[in-house]
Motif scaffolding. Structure first.
Motif, mmCIF file in Angstrom:
data_model
loop_
_atom_site.group_PDB
_atom_site.id
_atom_site.type_symbol
_atom_site.label_atom_id
_atom_site.label_comp_id
_atom_site.label_asym_id
_atom_site.label_seq_id
_atom_site.Cartn_x
_atom_site.Cartn_y
_atom_site.Cartn_z
ATOM 1 N N UNK A 60 0.823 -1.202 0.000
ATOM 2 C CA UNK A 60 0.000 0.000 0.000
ATOM 3 C C UNK A 60 0.861 1.257 0.000
ATOM 4 N N UNK A 61 1.939 1.187 0.726
ATOM 5 C CA UNK A 61 2.821 2.343 0.803
ATOM 6 C C UNK A 61 3.378 2.690 -0.579
ATOM 7 N N UNK A 62 3.671 1.662 -1.346
ATOM 8 C CA UNK A 62 4.167 1.886 -2.707
ATOM 9 C C UNK A 62 3.082 2.518 -3.577
ATOM 10 N N UNK A 63 1.890 1.975 -3.533
ATOM 11 C CA UNK A 63 0.785 2.541 -4.311
ATOM 12 C C UNK A 63 0.530 3.988 -3.902
ATOM 13 N N UNK A 64 0.560 4.184 -2.616
ATOM 14 C CA UNK A 64 0.438 5.508 -2.029
ATOM 15 C C UNK A 64 1.413 6.496 -2.686
ATOM 16 N N UNK A 65 2.653 6.054 -2.820
ATOM 17 C CA UNK A 65 3.675 6.913 -3.429
ATOM 18 C C UNK A 65 3.332 7.212 -4.889
ATOM 19 N N UNK A 66 2.820 6.208 -5.576
ATOM 20 C CA UNK A 66 2.443 6.414 -6.976
ATOM 21 C C UNK A 66 1.303 7.424 -7.069
ATOM 22 N N UNK A 67 0.368 7.350 -6.135
ATOM 23 C CA UNK A 67 -0.761 8.285 -6.118
ATOM 24 C C UNK A 67 -0.247 9.717 -5.923
ATOM 25 N N UNK A 68 0.612 9.884 -4.959
ATOM 26 C CA UNK A 68 1.194 11.210 -4.694
ATOM 27 C C UNK A 68 1.858 11.770 -5.946
ATOM 28 N N UNK A 69 2.690 10.958 -6.557
ATOM 29 C CA UNK A 69 3.401 11.396 -7.762
ATOM 30 C C UNK A 69 2.428 11.813 -8.856
ATOM 31 N N UNK A 70 1.390 10.997 -9.040
ATOM 32 C CA UNK A 70 0.435 11.275 -10.111
ATOM 33 C C UNK A 70 -0.299 12.594 -9.852
ATOM 34 N N UNK A 71 -0.701 12.815 -8.599
ATOM 35 C CA UNK A 71 -1.364 14.084 -8.272
ATOM 36 C C UNK A 71 -0.427 15.263 -8.532
ATOM 37 N N UNK A 72 0.810 15.108 -8.115
ATOM 38 C CA UNK A 72 1.776 16.173 -8.365
ATOM 39 C C UNK A 72 1.900 16.456 -9.847
ATOM 40 N N UNK A 73 1.924 15.370 -10.610
ATOM 41 C CA UNK A 73 2.139 15.497 -12.036
ATOM 42 C C UNK A 73 0.996 16.237 -12.722
#
Lengths: 237, 237
Positions: A60-73
Motif C-alpha cells: 500500500x505504501x508503494x501505491x500511495x507513493x504512486x498516487x502522490x506522484x500522479x497528483x503532483x504530475x
DNA sequence: CCGAGAGAGTTATAGTGTCTAACAGAGGTG
DNA sequence: CACCTCTGTTAGACACTATAACTCTCTCGG
C-alpha cells in the motif's frame, strides 16, 4: 525533486526507490493496480523479495507513493497550462480542460489510479485534498467573473453555504481569487469548477476505461460541447 | 430468473450459485473486487475451497456473473422508470437520470463494478454492449425530437457519421425511435444520450467513489444542473 | 427396483504473492 | 579503526487460486 546534496547512501536509496516506482508503473500500465506485485518488481530489478520492504513499508505504501506522484504530475501540468491562458474565459476554460483530458489519455493507468475507483482499504492522505484543489485552482479563477443562469443556481447556492461552513474551502477560494465567502460571486467561483470537474471526469473516465470503444465519437468533441454548455450557463465571454 | 421447472438437482445447483453470488456481493461491498475470494466464500457457506469450482470455472467467471447481473438490474430499473414518464421531455430526462443516480448510490459497489475501472484481464462479453445500450434506450427516445444548438452540433455530426458506418448503432436507434440513419434527427437522437451518459457517469462515479466527501453539495443538485444545461442545448421543452 | 454414471463434495498439492524474523556483509561516522 | 546503521540475504508463516485424484450420493433409464 528534492535530490538535495545528501549523503551518497541517501542518494543511492532515492535512486532505488525511483527504480522501484518505475517498475511498478510499468506493471500498473499492464494490468492495473492489482498487477503491481512486490516480488515481481524485486525480481525484475535483481533483488530478493523482502529487500523491497527496506524501501516501502508495504504494498500500500508503494501505491500511495504512486498516487502522490500522479497528483503532483497532473497539478503541475494544469498549473503550467494556467501560466499562459488566453484572455477570453471560454477559451481559457477550453485550454485547461484540454490539458486535463490530454494528461488522462496519455497516462490512462495513472488517471485511473487517482481518479478511478477507490483503492480498497486505502484512505487518501489529507494532503491529497490539497493537491486536488491545487489542480482545480485555475478553474476557480475563470469562474470568479461568471454570472450563473437559473439552471446552475442551485449549485451556486450550495457552494455559498459550504463556503460559510468550511474554512479550508474559503481559503481555497481566497488563494485563487482573493474573494471572501461573503462576496456575491464567491459561490459562483466554486460552482463552475465543481461542475467542470464533474463533466471532465465523466468524459475522461469513460474514455480512459475504454467504455467509448466502438462508438463513433471522440472524447475531445464531447468535452468541447460540455464546456461550451457550461460557459453558456455562466455567461462566460 | 429462468428458475424453470428443471430437475431437483439443477434447482439445487442454481440455489447454491445464488448463495455464492450473494456472499461474493457482500465481500465486494466490503473491500471491492479484489476482496472477493473464493476460499473465503467457500468457508462462509460451509464448503471446502475447490468445491466452488463446480459452480464457477474460476474467479473471473464469478465476477463476470456479477457484472451480468448488475447490468440486468440497472437496465431493468431504467426501463421500469421509462414505462411511466411525464410528457415533458425535460421532466422525463430528469426522471430517468434521477433513477440512474439512485441506483448508483444505493448500489455503489455494483456501480463501480460495471461502470468503474476496467477489471484487468477481463474483456466484457459482446452482450454487455447490448445490455448497456438497452439501459440507455429510453434516453434515445427523448432526444429524438431535440433541436441541437451550435454548442453540441459537433457531437451530432460525429454521431450521424457513426450511424452510417455501424449497423448495430443504426439498429439501436431504430429500435427506440423508428428513425433511420438518414433521418435529419438521427444524429441528434444519439448525441443527447451520449452527452447525458457522460454527465451522469461523471457525477455518479465521483459520488460513488467518495470523491465528493467533504464538499458541500449533493450529487443530485449537480446532476439536475447538468441536465438542465443539456436540455437547453437541445431545445427540449 | 436397482445399477451405472453424472454430479457434488473431499483432501492433497503446486504455484504465487505479502510480509516477518533472523541473520550476514558493507559502508559511513565517530 | 571500531562501531553501528543500512542494505541485503534466506527461511518461513499465511492467504489465495487452481488442478488432480478420489469418494460418496442422488438421479434416471431399463
Amino acid at each position: 525533486m528534492a535530490a538535495a546534496a545528501t549523503s551518497p547512501r541517501a542518494r543511492y536509496r532515492e535512486q532505488t526507490r525511483t527504480q522501484i516506482k518505475e517498475t511498478a508503473l510499468a506493471q500498473l500500465a499492464e494490468g492495473g493496480p492489482s498487477a503491481v506485485a512486490l516480488t515481481r518488481i524485486a525480481k525484475e530489478i535483481g533483488l530478493s523479495g523482502p529487500a523491497l520492504y527496506r524501501y516501502f513499508a508495504n504494498r500500500d505504501d508503494l501505491l500511495h507513493a504512486l498516487v502522490r506522484d500522479a497528483y503532483d504530475d497532473i497539478a503541475t501540468t494544469i498549473r503550467h497550462t494556467a501560466t499562459d491562458l488566453p484572455d477570453s474565459p471560454t477559451a481559457a476554460l477550453h485550454r485547461l480542460t484540454d490539458a486535463y483530458l490530454d494528461w488522462a489519455t496519455t497516462e490512462p493507468h495513472r488517471y485511473l489510479l487517482i481518479q478511478g475507483n477507490p483503492i480498497p482499504g486505502y484512505a487518501a492522505p489529507p494532503d491529497t485534498i490539497r493537491r486536488a484543489r491545487a489542480a482545480m485552482g485555475p478553474f476557480v479563477k475563470i469562474f470568479a467573473n461568471g454570472r450563473p443562469t437559473h439552471a446552475v443556481q442551485p449549485v451556486v447556492d450550495e457552494m455559498t453555504t459550504w463556503l460559510h461552513q468550511d474554512e479550508t474551502a474559503a481559503d481555497w477560494l481566497h488563494e485563487y481569487t482573493g474573494l471572501t465567502p461573503d462576496d456575491p460571486n464567491a459561490g459562483c467561483a466554486l460552482a463552475g469548477p465543481v461542475l467542470a470537474w464533474s463533466h471532465l471526469h465523466g468524459t475522461a473516465h469513460l474514455e480512459v476505461s475504454g467504455q467509448y470503444t466502438g462508438m463513433g465519437h471522440h472524447a475531445r468533441t464531447l468535452l468541447r460541447a460540455q464546456m461550451a454548455m457550461l460557459a453558456t450557463a455562466f455567461h462566460l465571454s
